[in-house]
Design a protein around this motif. Sequence first.
Motif, PDB file in Angstrom:
ATOM      1  N   GLN A   1      -7.620   0.063  -3.848  1.00 48.40           N
ATOM      2  CA  GLN A   1      -8.524  -0.407  -2.809  1.00 48.40           C
ATOM      3  C   GLN A   1      -8.187  -1.828  -2.349  1.00 48.40           C
ATOM      4  O   GLN A   1      -8.357  -2.157  -1.184  1.00 48.40           O
ATOM      5  N   ALA A   2      -7.671  -2.645  -3.271  1.00 48.42           N
ATOM      6  CA  ALA A   2      -7.326  -4.026  -2.921  1.00 48.42           C
ATOM      7  C   ALA A   2      -6.205  -4.083  -1.887  1.00 48.42           C
ATOM      8  O   ALA A   2      -6.136  -5.020  -1.091  1.00 48.42           O
ATOM      9  N   ILE A   3      -5.322  -3.077  -1.888  1.00 44.65           N
ATOM     10  CA  ILE A   3      -4.194  -3.082  -0.943  1.00 44.65           C
ATOM     11  C   ILE A   3      -4.252  -1.908   0.036  1.00 44.65           C
ATOM     12  O   ILE A   3      -3.285  -1.610   0.714  1.00 44.65           O
ATOM     13  N   ASN A   4      -5.426  -1.277   0.128  1.00 40.27           N
ATOM     14  CA  ASN A   4      -5.607  -0.102   0.979  1.00 40.27           C
ATOM     15  C   ASN A   4      -6.059  -0.517   2.383  1.00 40.27           C
ATOM     16  O   ASN A   4      -7.205  -0.941   2.564  1.00 40.27           O
TER      17      ASN A   4
ATOM     18  N   SER B   1       0.826  -1.207   0.000  1.00 40.65           N
ATOM     19  CA  SER B   1       0.000   0.000   0.000  1.00 40.65           C
ATOM     20  C   SER B   1       0.861   1.258   0.000  1.00 40.65           C
ATOM     21  O   SER B   1       0.636   2.176  -0.792  1.00 40.65           O
ATOM     22  N   VAL B   2       1.852   1.301   0.881  1.00 40.91           N
ATOM     23  CA  VAL B   2       2.729   2.476   0.957  1.00 40.91           C
ATOM     24  C   VAL B   2       3.498   2.663  -0.345  1.00 40.91           C
ATOM     25  O   VAL B   2       3.583   3.773  -0.870  1.00 40.91           O
TER      26      VAL B   2
ATOM     27  N   GLY C   1       1.540  12.733   3.525  1.00 41.74           N
ATOM     28  CA  GLY C   1       1.152  12.939   4.916  1.00 41.74           C
ATOM     29  C   GLY C   1       0.205  11.847   5.390  1.00 41.74           C
ATOM     30  O   GLY C   1       0.314  11.355   6.514  1.00 41.74           O
ATOM     31  N   VAL C   2      -0.724  11.455   4.512  1.00 44.57           N
ATOM     32  CA  VAL C   2      -1.653  10.366   4.840  1.00 44.57           C
ATOM     33  C   VAL C   2      -0.881   9.059   5.012  1.00 44.57           C
ATOM     34  O   VAL C   2      -1.155   8.266   5.912  1.00 44.57           O
ATOM     35  N   VAL C   3       0.100   8.824   4.130  1.00 47.12           N
ATOM     36  CA  VAL C   3       0.928   7.617   4.228  1.00 47.12           C
ATOM     37  C   VAL C   3       1.677   7.599   5.562  1.00 47.12           C
ATOM     38  O   VAL C   3       1.709   6.581   6.265  1.00 47.12           O
ATOM     39  N   ALA C   4       2.274   8.736   5.926  1.00 42.93           N
ATOM     40  CA  ALA C   4       3.015   8.826   7.188  1.00 42.93           C
ATOM     41  C   ALA C   4       2.091   8.570   8.375  1.00 42.93           C
ATOM     42  O   ALA C   4       2.464   7.878   9.333  1.00 42.93           O
ATOM     43  N   LEU C   5       0.867   9.100   8.305  1.00 49.37           N
ATOM     44  CA  LEU C   5      -0.103   8.891   9.377  1.00 49.37           C
ATOM     45  C   LEU C   5      -0.482   7.420   9.489  1.00 49.37           C
ATOM     46  O   LEU C   5      -0.609   6.879  10.595  1.00 49.37           O
ATOM     47  N   ALA C   6      -0.635   6.752   8.335  1.00 47.66           N
ATOM     48  CA  ALA C   6      -0.968   5.320   8.338  1.00 47.66           C
ATOM     49  C   ALA C   6       0.160   4.507   8.974  1.00 47.66           C
ATOM     50  O   ALA C   6      -0.082   3.586   9.762  1.00 47.66           O
TER      51      ALA C   6
END
Length: 200
Positions: free
Chosen positions: A110-113, A74-75, A186-191
Amino acid sequence: MLTFAAAVLFLIITPGPGVMTTAGFGAAYGFRASLSYVVGLFIGTNLVMLAVMTGLAAVLLSVPGLRLVLLVLSVGYLLYLAALIALAGARVAFIEARSAPGVMRGVLLQAINPKAYAVNTSLITGFNYAPDAFLFEMFTKALILNAIWIPIHLAWLWAGAALHRLNLPHSTQRAINILMALSMLGVVALALWSASRVKA
Protein backbone atom coordinates in the motif's frame (compact mmCIF):
# COMPACT_ATOMS: atom_id res chain seq x y z
CA MET A 1 -22.52 11.07 2.54
CA LEU A 2 -24.39 8.39 0.58
CA THR A 3 -22.74 9.57 -2.64
CA PHE A 4 -19.36 9.30 -0.93
CA ALA A 5 -20.15 5.76 0.27
CA ALA A 6 -21.21 4.72 -3.25
CA ALA A 7 -17.98 6.13 -4.66
CA VAL A 8 -15.95 4.23 -2.04
CA LEU A 9 -17.72 0.98 -2.93
CA PHE A 10 -17.13 1.43 -6.66
CA LEU A 11 -13.47 2.44 -6.35
CA ILE A 12 -12.49 -0.24 -3.83
CA ILE A 13 -14.37 -3.23 -5.27
CA THR A 14 -12.79 -2.84 -8.72
CA PRO A 15 -9.68 -5.00 -9.24
CA GLY A 16 -6.45 -3.36 -8.18
CA PRO A 17 -3.17 -4.56 -6.65
CA GLY A 18 -4.70 -4.92 -3.17
CA VAL A 19 -7.71 -7.05 -4.05
CA MET A 20 -5.85 -9.06 -6.68
CA THR A 21 -3.05 -10.02 -4.29
CA THR A 22 -5.63 -10.74 -1.58
CA ALA A 23 -7.53 -13.17 -3.82
CA GLY A 24 -4.29 -14.61 -5.19
CA PHE A 25 -2.78 -15.37 -1.80
CA GLY A 26 -6.13 -16.75 -0.63
CA ALA A 27 -6.12 -19.18 -3.57
CA ALA A 28 -2.46 -20.07 -3.07
CA TYR A 29 -2.25 -20.39 0.72
CA GLY A 30 -5.78 -20.36 2.16
CA PHE A 31 -7.79 -17.89 4.28
CA ARG A 32 -6.08 -18.13 7.67
CA ALA A 33 -2.54 -18.11 6.28
CA SER A 34 -3.24 -15.02 4.17
CA LEU A 35 -5.19 -13.04 6.77
CA SER A 36 -2.09 -11.34 8.19
CA TYR A 37 -1.32 -9.99 4.70
CA VAL A 38 -4.79 -8.41 4.57
CA VAL A 39 -4.17 -6.89 8.01
CA GLY A 40 -1.03 -5.33 6.52
CA LEU A 41 -3.01 -3.97 3.58
CA PHE A 42 -5.50 -2.48 6.04
CA ILE A 43 -2.75 -0.75 8.04
CA GLY A 44 -1.10 0.48 4.85
CA THR A 45 -4.38 1.80 3.46
CA ASN A 46 -5.01 3.80 6.61
CA LEU A 47 -1.46 5.19 6.58
CA VAL A 48 -1.96 6.34 2.98
CA MET A 49 -5.35 7.82 3.96
CA LEU A 50 -3.70 9.72 6.83
CA ALA A 51 -0.96 10.98 4.50
CA VAL A 52 -3.63 12.29 2.11
CA MET A 53 -5.69 13.89 4.91
CA THR A 54 -2.67 15.72 6.34
CA GLY A 55 -1.39 16.84 2.93
CA LEU A 56 1.84 14.84 3.28
CA ALA A 57 1.07 12.76 0.18
CA ALA A 58 0.53 15.91 -1.94
CA VAL A 59 3.86 17.35 -0.77
CA LEU A 60 5.77 14.13 -1.44
CA LEU A 61 4.18 13.51 -4.83
CA SER A 62 4.97 17.05 -5.93
CA VAL A 63 8.68 16.19 -5.84
CA PRO A 64 9.89 15.78 -9.45
CA GLY A 65 10.52 12.17 -10.39
CA LEU A 66 8.96 10.70 -7.24
CA ARG A 67 5.86 9.54 -9.11
CA LEU A 68 8.08 7.62 -11.53
CA VAL A 69 10.07 6.09 -8.66
CA LEU A 70 6.79 5.09 -6.96
CA LEU A 71 5.52 3.49 -10.17
CA VAL A 72 8.76 1.56 -10.75
CA LEU A 73 8.83 0.30 -7.14
CA SER A 74 5.17 -0.65 -7.32
CA VAL A 75 5.53 -2.59 -10.58
CA GLY A 76 8.65 -4.37 -9.35
CA TYR A 77 7.01 -5.34 -6.07
CA LEU A 78 3.84 -6.51 -7.82
CA LEU A 79 5.92 -8.70 -10.12
CA TYR A 80 7.55 -10.21 -7.02
CA LEU A 81 4.16 -10.85 -5.38
CA ALA A 82 2.86 -12.36 -8.63
CA ALA A 83 5.84 -14.73 -8.57
CA LEU A 84 4.99 -15.71 -4.97
CA ILE A 85 1.45 -16.57 -6.02
CA ALA A 86 2.48 -18.43 -9.18
CA LEU A 87 5.14 -20.44 -7.33
CA ALA A 88 3.16 -21.19 -4.17
CA GLY A 89 4.18 -24.60 -2.93
CA ALA A 90 7.12 -24.74 -5.32
CA ARG A 91 10.79 -24.72 -4.42
CA VAL A 92 13.00 -23.02 -6.95
CA ALA A 93 16.44 -21.51 -6.67
CA PHE A 94 15.61 -17.81 -6.79
CA ILE A 95 12.51 -17.62 -4.59
CA GLU A 96 10.93 -19.52 -1.71
CA ALA A 97 7.16 -19.49 -2.00
CA ARG A 98 6.07 -21.91 0.69
CA SER A 99 4.30 -19.48 3.05
CA ALA A 100 1.98 -16.52 2.61
CA PRO A 101 3.33 -13.00 3.05
CA GLY A 102 2.79 -11.37 6.43
CA VAL A 103 1.70 -7.97 7.71
CA MET A 104 4.75 -5.98 6.60
CA ARG A 105 4.42 -7.03 2.95
CA GLY A 106 0.84 -5.81 2.94
CA VAL A 107 1.87 -2.48 4.45
CA LEU A 108 4.67 -2.14 1.91
CA LEU A 109 2.35 -2.78 -1.03
CA GLN A 110 0.00 0.00 0.00
CA ALA A 111 2.91 2.37 0.69
CA ILE A 112 4.03 2.11 -2.96
CA ASN A 113 0.63 1.38 -4.54
CA PRO A 114 -0.35 4.22 -6.93
CA LYS A 115 -4.01 3.15 -6.85
CA ALA A 116 -4.09 3.58 -3.05
CA TYR A 117 -2.95 7.19 -3.40
CA ALA A 118 -5.24 7.93 -6.34
CA VAL A 119 -8.33 6.44 -4.68
CA ASN A 120 -7.70 8.09 -1.30
CA THR A 121 -6.94 11.46 -2.89
CA SER A 122 -10.12 11.45 -4.98
CA LEU A 123 -12.25 10.34 -2.02
CA ILE A 124 -10.72 12.53 0.67
CA THR A 125 -10.40 15.74 -1.34
CA GLY A 126 -13.66 15.25 -3.25
CA PHE A 127 -17.23 14.62 -2.09
CA ASN A 128 -17.15 17.42 0.50
CA TYR A 129 -20.30 17.06 2.60
CA ALA A 130 -19.22 18.99 5.72
CA PRO A 131 -17.06 21.93 4.52
CA ASP A 132 -17.43 23.76 7.85
CA ALA A 133 -16.48 20.74 9.95
CA PHE A 134 -13.17 19.41 8.60
CA LEU A 135 -12.40 17.01 11.47
CA PHE A 136 -15.93 15.58 11.43
CA GLU A 137 -15.74 15.02 7.67
CA MET A 138 -12.30 13.37 7.84
CA PHE A 139 -13.35 11.16 10.75
CA THR A 140 -16.58 10.00 9.12
CA LYS A 141 -14.84 9.47 5.78
CA ALA A 142 -12.28 7.25 7.51
CA LEU A 143 -15.07 5.28 9.20
CA ILE A 144 -17.00 4.82 5.94
CA LEU A 145 -13.87 3.86 3.99
CA ASN A 146 -12.91 1.22 6.54
CA ALA A 147 -16.47 -0.06 6.96
CA ILE A 148 -16.55 -0.79 3.21
CA TRP A 149 -12.86 -1.74 2.75
CA ILE A 150 -12.85 -4.53 5.36
CA PRO A 151 -15.76 -6.68 4.08
CA ILE A 152 -14.72 -6.23 0.44
CA HIS A 153 -11.18 -7.46 1.07
CA LEU A 154 -12.38 -10.29 3.30
CA ALA A 155 -14.79 -11.31 0.52
CA TRP A 156 -11.95 -11.35 -2.04
CA LEU A 157 -9.84 -13.37 0.38
CA TRP A 158 -12.72 -15.80 0.96
CA ALA A 159 -13.25 -16.16 -2.80
CA GLY A 160 -9.60 -17.02 -3.32
CA ALA A 161 -9.54 -19.32 -0.30
CA ALA A 162 -12.64 -21.15 -1.60
CA LEU A 163 -10.50 -22.37 -4.50
CA HIS A 164 -7.76 -23.39 -2.07
CA ARG A 165 -10.21 -25.40 0.09
CA LEU A 166 -11.29 -27.55 -2.84
CA ASN A 167 -8.14 -29.67 -2.39
CA LEU A 168 -7.62 -29.78 -6.13
CA PRO A 169 -4.85 -31.87 -7.69
CA HIS A 170 -1.44 -30.21 -7.48
CA SER A 171 -1.34 -29.50 -11.22
CA THR A 172 -4.78 -27.85 -11.15
CA GLN A 173 -3.90 -25.74 -8.11
CA ARG A 174 -0.67 -24.69 -9.82
CA ALA A 175 -2.64 -23.68 -12.92
CA ILE A 176 -4.99 -21.59 -10.75
CA ASN A 177 -2.04 -19.94 -9.02
CA ILE A 178 -0.50 -19.07 -12.36
CA LEU A 179 -3.83 -17.72 -13.63
CA MET A 180 -4.16 -15.52 -10.53
CA ALA A 181 -0.59 -14.27 -11.02
CA LEU A 182 -1.30 -13.50 -14.70
CA SER A 183 -4.41 -11.56 -13.64
CA MET A 184 -2.18 -9.48 -11.37
CA LEU A 185 0.20 -8.86 -14.26
CA GLY A 186 -2.80 -7.67 -16.27
CA VAL A 187 -3.49 -5.10 -13.55
CA VAL A 188 0.17 -4.03 -13.67
CA ALA A 189 -0.01 -3.64 -17.47
CA LEU A 190 -3.21 -1.59 -17.12
CA ALA A 191 -1.54 0.67 -14.54
CA LEU A 192 1.43 1.23 -16.86
CA TRP A 193 -0.86 1.96 -19.81
CA SER A 194 -2.89 4.40 -17.69
CA ALA A 195 0.29 6.16 -16.51
CA SER A 196 1.52 6.52 -20.09
CA ARG A 197 -1.83 8.02 -21.14
CA VAL A 198 -1.62 10.61 -18.35
CA LYS A 199 1.87 11.63 -19.48
CA ALA A 200 0.69 11.91 -23.08
